[in-house]
Design a protein around this motif. Sequence first.
Motif, PDB file in Angstrom:
ATOM      1  N   ASN A 253      18.355   1.126   7.262  1.00  6.79           N
ATOM      2  CA  ASN A 253      18.168  -0.224   7.791  1.00  6.79           C
ATOM      3  C   ASN A 253      17.429  -1.160   6.851  1.00  6.79           C
ATOM      4  O   ASN A 253      17.382  -2.367   7.115  1.00  6.79           O
ATOM      5  N   ILE A 254      16.819  -0.651   5.787  1.00 10.75           N
ATOM      6  CA  ILE A 254      16.038  -1.475   4.870  1.00 10.75           C
ATOM      7  C   ILE A 254      16.763  -1.537   3.530  1.00 10.75           C
ATOM      8  O   ILE A 254      16.967  -0.516   2.884  1.00 10.75           O
ATOM      9  N   ASP A 255      17.171  -2.736   3.125  1.00  8.20           N
ATOM     10  CA  ASP A 255      17.926  -2.909   1.889  1.00  8.20           C
ATOM     11  C   ASP A 255      16.965  -2.935   0.703  1.00  8.20           C
ATOM     12  O   ASP A 255      16.221  -3.897   0.516  1.00  8.20           O
ATOM     13  N   THR A 256      16.982  -1.885  -0.105  1.00 11.50           N
ATOM     14  CA  THR A 256      16.141  -1.808  -1.296  1.00 11.50           C
ATOM     15  C   THR A 256      16.954  -1.883  -2.587  1.00 11.50           C
ATOM     16  O   THR A 256      16.406  -1.690  -3.673  1.00 11.50           O
ATOM     17  N   ASN A 257      18.260  -2.157  -2.486  1.00 15.51           N
ATOM     18  CA  ASN A 257      19.106  -2.199  -3.677  1.00 15.51           C
ATOM     19  C   ASN A 257      18.651  -3.291  -4.631  1.00 15.51           C
ATOM     20  O   ASN A 257      18.421  -4.433  -4.241  1.00 15.51           O
ATOM     21  N   GLY A 258      18.510  -2.911  -5.896  1.00 13.76           N
ATOM     22  CA  GLY A 258      18.128  -3.873  -6.924  1.00 13.76           C
ATOM     23  C   GLY A 258      16.653  -4.214  -6.954  1.00 13.76           C
ATOM     24  O   GLY A 258      16.248  -5.093  -7.713  1.00 13.76           O
ATOM     25  N   THR A 259      15.821  -3.525  -6.143  1.00 14.01           N
ATOM     26  CA  THR A 259      14.390  -3.816  -6.100  1.00 14.01           C
ATOM     27  C   THR A 259      13.595  -2.622  -6.613  1.00 14.01           C
ATOM     28  O   THR A 259      14.094  -1.506  -6.695  1.00 14.01           O
ATOM     29  N   LEU A 260      12.333  -2.863  -6.914  1.00 14.84           N
ATOM     30  CA  LEU A 260      11.453  -1.770  -7.323  1.00 14.84           C
ATOM     31  C   LEU A 260      11.050  -0.914  -6.130  1.00 14.84           C
ATOM     32  O   LEU A 260      10.778   0.275  -6.283  1.00 14.84           O
ATOM     33  N   ARG A 261      10.999  -1.504  -4.959  1.00 14.06           N
ATOM     34  CA  ARG A 261      10.609  -0.784  -3.749  1.00 14.06           C
ATOM     35  C   ARG A 261      11.722   0.167  -3.327  1.00 14.06           C
ATOM     36  O   ARG A 261      12.828  -0.246  -3.012  1.00 14.06           O
ATOM     37  N   GLN A 262      11.433   1.461  -3.351  1.00 14.72           N
ATOM     38  CA  GLN A 262      12.387   2.478  -2.947  1.00 14.72           C
ATOM     39  C   GLN A 262      11.709   3.427  -1.975  1.00 14.72           C
ATOM     40  O   GLN A 262      10.482   3.451  -1.862  1.00 14.72           O
ATOM     41  N   HIS A 263      12.537   4.229  -1.288  1.00 17.25           N
ATOM     42  CA  HIS A 263      11.969   5.142  -0.310  1.00 17.25           C
ATOM     43  C   HIS A 263      12.254   6.599  -0.687  1.00 17.25           C
ATOM     44  O   HIS A 263      11.669   7.091  -1.634  1.00 17.25           O
ATOM     45  N   THR A 264      13.149   7.314  -0.010  1.00 15.05           N
ATOM     46  CA  THR A 264      13.195   8.774  -0.180  1.00 15.05           C
ATOM     47  C   THR A 264      14.517   9.316  -0.699  1.00 15.05           C
ATOM     48  O   THR A 264      14.734  10.522  -0.663  1.00 15.05           O
ATOM     49  N   PHE A 265      15.415   8.481  -1.203  1.00 17.49           N
ATOM     50  CA  PHE A 265      16.723   8.999  -1.611  1.00 17.49           C
ATOM     51  C   PHE A 265      16.625   9.995  -2.759  1.00 17.49           C
ATOM     52  O   PHE A 265      17.471  10.889  -2.900  1.00 17.49           O
ATOM     53  N   ARG A 266      15.605   9.878  -3.603  1.00 18.49           N
ATOM     54  CA  ARG A 266      15.482  10.799  -4.741  1.00 18.49           C
ATOM     55  C   ARG A 266      15.289  12.245  -4.280  1.00 18.49           C
ATOM     56  O   ARG A 266      15.701  13.184  -4.972  1.00 18.49           O
TER      57      ARG A 266
ATOM     58  N   GLU B  63       7.407 -15.766   3.710  1.00 20.54           N
ATOM     59  CA  GLU B  63       8.121 -14.580   3.235  1.00 20.54           C
ATOM     60  C   GLU B  63       8.517 -14.695   1.768  1.00 20.54           C
ATOM     61  O   GLU B  63       9.508 -14.128   1.331  1.00 20.54           O
ATOM     62  N   SER B  64       7.728 -15.438   1.015  1.00 17.51           N
ATOM     63  CA  SER B  64       7.956 -15.536  -0.430  1.00 17.51           C
ATOM     64  C   SER B  64       7.139 -14.504  -1.201  1.00 17.51           C
ATOM     65  O   SER B  64       7.433 -14.227  -2.361  1.00 17.51           O
ATOM     66  N   LEU B  65       6.127 -13.928  -0.535  1.00 22.21           N
ATOM     67  CA  LEU B  65       5.277 -12.922  -1.171  1.00 22.21           C
ATOM     68  C   LEU B  65       5.281 -11.664  -0.310  1.00 22.21           C
ATOM     69  O   LEU B  65       5.047 -11.730   0.902  1.00 22.21           O
ATOM     70  N   HIS B  66       5.552 -10.517  -0.942  1.00 25.31           N
ATOM     71  CA  HIS B  66       5.617  -9.250  -0.228  1.00 25.31           C
ATOM     72  C   HIS B  66       4.826  -8.215  -1.021  1.00 25.31           C
ATOM     73  O   HIS B  66       5.088  -7.983  -2.201  1.00 25.31           O
ATOM     74  N   THR B  67       3.840  -7.597  -0.384  1.00 27.34           N
ATOM     75  CA  THR B  67       3.054  -6.539  -1.010  1.00 27.34           C
ATOM     76  C   THR B  67       3.197  -5.268  -0.190  1.00 27.34           C
ATOM     77  O   THR B  67       3.346  -5.318   1.040  1.00 27.34           O
ATOM     78  N   TYR B  68       3.135  -4.116  -0.860  1.00 29.71           N
ATOM     79  CA  TYR B  68       3.286  -2.851  -0.146  1.00 29.71           C
ATOM     80  C   TYR B  68       2.495  -1.745  -0.836  1.00 29.71           C
ATOM     81  O   TYR B  68       2.281  -1.769  -2.052  1.00 29.71           O
ATOM     82  N   LEU B  69       2.074  -0.794  -0.018  1.00 29.43           N
ATOM     83  CA  LEU B  69       1.379   0.403  -0.489  1.00 29.43           C
ATOM     84  C   LEU B  69       2.111   1.613   0.065  1.00 29.43           C
ATOM     85  O   LEU B  69       2.316   1.718   1.281  1.00 29.43           O
ATOM     86  N   GLN B  70       2.517   2.521  -0.820  1.00 25.55           N
ATOM     87  CA  GLN B  70       3.236   3.730  -0.416  1.00 25.55           C
ATOM     88  C   GLN B  70       2.439   4.975  -0.804  1.00 25.55           C
ATOM     89  O   GLN B  70       1.881   5.048  -1.898  1.00 25.55           O
ATOM     90  N   LEU B  71       2.435   5.926   0.122  1.00 21.97           N
ATOM     91  CA  LEU B  71       1.873   7.246  -0.143  1.00 21.97           C
ATOM     92  C   LEU B  71       2.965   8.280   0.098  1.00 21.97           C
ATOM     93  O   LEU B  71       3.637   8.247   1.128  1.00 21.97           O
ATOM     94  N   ARG B  72       3.123   9.200  -0.850  1.00 22.00           N
ATOM     95  CA  ARG B  72       4.150  10.242  -0.748  1.00 22.00           C
ATOM     96  C   ARG B  72       3.516  11.616  -0.902  1.00 22.00           C
ATOM     97  O   ARG B  72       2.588  11.782  -1.703  1.00 22.00           O
ATOM     98  N   HIS B  73       4.052  12.566  -0.149  1.00 21.25           N
ATOM     99  CA  HIS B  73       3.609  13.952  -0.305  1.00 21.25           C
ATOM    100  C   HIS B  73       4.819  14.861  -0.122  1.00 21.25           C
ATOM    101  O   HIS B  73       5.602  14.688   0.811  1.00 21.25           O
ATOM    102  N   ALA B  74       4.993  15.796  -1.045  1.00 21.88           N
ATOM    103  CA  ALA B  74       6.108  16.738  -0.987  1.00 21.88           C
ATOM    104  C   ALA B  74       5.584  18.151  -1.204  1.00 21.88           C
ATOM    105  O   ALA B  74       4.602  18.362  -1.932  1.00 21.88           O
ATOM    106  N   GLN B  75       6.251  19.104  -0.570  1.00 26.63           N
ATOM    107  CA  GLN B  75       5.968  20.522  -0.776  1.00 26.63           C
ATOM    108  C   GLN B  75       7.260  21.220  -1.166  1.00 26.63           C
ATOM    109  O   GLN B  75       8.303  21.019  -0.531  1.00 26.63           O
ATOM    110  N   GLN B  76       7.173  22.011  -2.214  1.00 32.39           N
ATOM    111  CA  GLN B  76       8.344  22.703  -2.758  1.00 32.39           C
ATOM    112  C   GLN B  76       8.078  24.203  -2.800  1.00 32.39           C
ATOM    113  O   GLN B  76       7.062  24.657  -3.316  1.00 32.39           O
TER     114      GLN B  76
END
Length: 352
Positions: free
Chosen positions: A154-167, A285-298
Amino acid sequence: MSCLSLKAVHYVVHRTIAMFVMVFTSVFAGAADFDNQTSQQHTASHWLDNSRWALDLSSRFIQDTDLDHLSSQHVIGVDFHKVFSGKNGDIATLVFQPYWVRLNAVKNPAFFFDDGDDSEITWRIANINFTGLTRNTFNVRVGHFEVPFGLEQNIDTNGTLRQHTFRDRGIKADWGVSLNGVSAQLDYEVALTRGSGNNISDRGNPYVFAGRIGTPSRENTVLGFSWFNGKILTAQGTVARKRVGIDVVHYYRQWEALAELSGGDNSGLGQRNALLELSWRNPMESLHTYLQLRHAQQENADTWQDHSSVSLGVQWKINRFVDVSTEWFNELDTIAGQQTASKLVAQLRVRI
């Protein structure tokens, strides 16, 4: 860019789109027959009605602060959208986004590039979604589209630096077919795709069966359940991956909080992933800031290893044509045998 050259670019792109749409004229004319019996003698200008397009240009620079290494990525693309309508409503939506990508000194590029100093034609989104069957509750999408899973549905991140979990799943968009729809109670998309990403390839017999079912995306709180099962094509061959996940988004005034949790395995070895994000937009909506935290276990042969990172990003829309963005990424810990990484990324994007 001079006014004359800009007009020339617009003319060339406009004629290219017109030629592309004319190729599909017979397809959509046939789809329209079940809705009405309109004439099939249409000009290219008619097929470009009820459409929008843009020339998308961007340059991205990545500074690896640990290794003192600078790389870049330059992109030129066309973004074309068209809604095909009949007497009783919309029939289908076409999205056509081919992009030329040039890499310079990029480490670990996508496998369809020869190396980190290569250029390729890539497909961001290129599909037809037939929406006129049941008033948008049961649609059929064919082409290249984002594999439905989690927040990125639901969130369009194409072409932006902001990405989520597809990797984590190894693939963002793929060639295939999906069933999708929107109703008062839920949104859904279920897809069967090739599993080879940008190019269609049957090497190793890749495939993906994935889907997401969630509450309506227009609500202030959105919940979703996703699954992913398949074999993903990589440079070394196919890799089996399975995931199930849940995601949640909550909007409060100018704030957005989101989370995604998923688990599964890669070729039988367990994987767990968590993403938390908090973001804020100004009233314009001209300025957007975000903070992401990620944690993975392998999972390895006899133990589980942790991998954590933090990202802080800012996007500023200078006007409706130009935006600049930057992101700082830092790994807090990583799996054994690898060094933690720290990167600073900046991007300039122009849409005309």
